[in-house]
Design a protein around this motif. Structure first.
Motif, PDB file in Angstrom:
ATOM      1  N   GLY A 120       0.785  -1.229   0.000  1.00 21.72           N
ATOM      2  CA  GLY A 120       0.000   0.000   0.000  1.00 21.72           C
ATOM      3  C   GLY A 120       0.813   1.272   0.000  1.00 21.72           C
ATOM      4  O   GLY A 120       0.246   2.376  -0.023  1.00 21.72           O
ATOM      5  N   ALA A 121       2.132   1.174   0.018  1.00 19.84           N
ATOM      6  CA  ALA A 121       2.972   2.372  -0.017  1.00 19.84           C
ATOM      7  C   ALA A 121       2.975   2.969  -1.420  1.00 19.84           C
ATOM      8  O   ALA A 121       2.772   2.269  -2.423  1.00 19.84           O
ATOM      9  N   SER A 122       3.231   4.265  -1.492  1.00 25.30           N
ATOM     10  CA  SER A 122       3.256   4.970  -2.775  1.00 25.30           C
ATOM     11  C   SER A 122       4.531   5.803  -2.851  1.00 25.30           C
ATOM     12  O   SER A 122       4.827   6.576  -1.939  1.00 25.30           O
ATOM     13  N   ILE A 123       5.270   5.640  -3.957  1.00 27.20           N
ATOM     14  CA  ILE A 123       6.522   6.368  -4.182  1.00 27.20           C
ATOM     15  C   ILE A 123       6.340   7.235  -5.417  1.00 27.20           C
ATOM     16  O   ILE A 123       6.012   6.739  -6.491  1.00 27.20           O
TER      17      ILE A 123
ATOM     18  N   ASP B   4       3.914   0.159   5.532  1.00 23.50           N
ATOM     19  CA  ASP B   4       2.571   0.005   4.959  1.00 23.50           C
ATOM     20  C   ASP B   4       1.856   1.352   4.871  1.00 23.50           C
ATOM     21  O   ASP B   4       1.792   2.110   5.841  1.00 23.50           O
ATOM     22  N   GLY B   5       1.318   1.625   3.692  1.00 27.10           N
ATOM     23  CA  GLY B   5       0.491   2.807   3.507  1.00 27.10           C
ATOM     24  C   GLY B   5       1.224   4.127   3.516  1.00 27.10           C
ATOM     25  O   GLY B   5       0.592   5.192   3.516  1.00 27.10           O
ATOM     26  N   CYS B   6       2.548   4.114   3.509  1.00 27.56           N
ATOM     27  CA  CYS B   6       3.294   5.380   3.458  1.00 27.56           C
ATOM     28  C   CYS B   6       3.095   6.049   2.100  1.00 27.56           C
ATOM     29  O   CYS B   6       2.931   5.377   1.071  1.00 27.56           O
ATOM     30  N   VAL B   7       3.137   7.361   2.098  1.00 29.23           N
ATOM     31  CA  VAL B   7       3.064   8.132   0.861  1.00 29.23           C
ATOM     32  C   VAL B   7       4.311   9.004   0.779  1.00 29.23           C
ATOM     33  O   VAL B   7       4.571   9.804   1.679  1.00 29.23           O
TER      34      VAL B   7
END
Length: 345
Positions: free
Chosen positions: A124-127, A141-144
């Motif tokens: 769920g992370a976004s880079i 998890d879930g980091c943006v």
């Protein structure tokens, strides 16, 4: 890197006065060689212009006729900093997602981002675009993570941490670790779950081995443009305004609200639940236990207004002599009282 002064002047928007030549490096007025550019920002060093071997000097117009080549600037220190960007060594040379990195199938990584070996990007992370994640870094998890960010080796972003654009985090920093929250019980201290997040706005830089704790419920906020040095501790639920400067070894307890353009010098410490206004300056090793309104300059431990602090500092060396004088006066007063008592009798 080799570049002609005329080309450099064009890149920086400065005026070249004197000879054009090729340069290849940078240095101080004392260390620069015949292929280096240096700068003069403080007039107290202008005597060094006569002995400097630099090829060119970034300086104001009033000093331009004292050197063979000058790049005329209204703010030499700022323009020298811009020049240094051209000579900054590149960190890393890989591109794309390295096979030795782990990227969860449910993570989203922009095709222009670089993920180095042994980095970990969780579910769920976004880079974002052009972001670099160096070896050993953990994106939970879930980091943006926004665009043009840099996570240097061994940076840790715990679950739910959010970074804006152009955020730079240096090695060993930890964002989103649990806040230090416990409830005393007869059986000991029971941990309070920390379910909030850390939000870092655009253009923030965070130094090596700094820690920023997640909020208990909502968010720990670092405002845009803020620069945080190495070895800083920011506790849960703190909020910072924009363009703050936090120097090394500062410690900030939980639920503090810090305004914009605040400067905290090295080893300053804040107690919890304080409000620090805009444009406040807190001096080195300053112990702050009460809120501070806008625009104040503080120093000392406990913190006091800077003028009072400076008077304390000037008086401190005189205390031993003052003590001797007081003891002498006490003896003289005792003798006078004794003589008075004898006269009465």
């Amino acid at each position: 890197m080799r570049i002609r002064l005329s080309e450099l002047a064009g890149k920086l928007g400065l005026t070249l006065v004197g000879q054009d030549c090729e340069i290849s490096g940078v240095g101080t007025l004392e260390s620069a060689g015949p292929e280096d550019v240096t700068f003069l920002a403080n007039p107290k060093y202008d005597a060094l212009l006569a002995t400097s071997k630099a090829a060119a000097v970034i300086c104001t117009e009033e000093h331009a006729d004292r050197v063979a080549s000058a790049l005329v600037s209204a703010n030499p220190y700022l323009d020298f900093a811009r020049l240094l960007n051209l000579f900054t060594p590149q960190q890393g040379s890989l591109s794309g997602i390295n096979d030795a990195a782990y990227v969860d199938p449910e993570a989203s990584v922009d095709e222009s981002a670089d993920i180095y070996p042994f980095a970990f990007v969780a579910r769920g992370a976004s880079i974002g675009p052009r972001t670099k994640v160096f070896p050993g870094s953990y994106v939970g998890d879930g980091c943006v993570v926004g665009a043009d960010c840099t996570l240097y080796p061994n940076v840790t972003l715990m679950a739910g941490t959010v970074l804006g654009d152009r955020v730079m985090i240096h090695s060993g920093a930890v964002l989103g670790s649990d806040g230090f929250g416990y409830v005393p019980t007869p059986a000991g201290r029971e941990k309070i779950p920390q379910v909030g997040t850390v939000l870092v706005e655009d253009d923030v830089e965070i130094g090596a081995n700094t820690t920023i704790d997640r909020a208990m419920l909502e968010k720990t906020l670092i405002g845009g443009g803020t620069k945080i040095d190495n070895l800083v501790q920011i506790a849960h639920n703190c909020t910072f305004g924009k363009n703050c400067t936090i120097v090394s070894q500062v410690g900030i307890a939980g639920s503090c609200t810090v305004g914009s353009n605040v400067i905290m010098a090295g080893k300053a410490g804040l107690a919890d639940h304080l409000d620090i206004g805009d444009d406040v300056v807190i001096g080195p090793k300053c112990g702050v236990r009460v809120s501070i309104p806008d625009g104040k300059r503080m120093g000392g431990h406990p913190a006091m207004e800077y003028g009072t602090y400076m008077r304390h500092m000037s008086l401190a060396p005189k205390i031993p002599d003052l003590f001797k004088r007081v003891k002498k006066l006490e003896k003289e007063l005792t003798a006078l009282l004794a003589a008075s008592d004898e006269g009465d009798n």
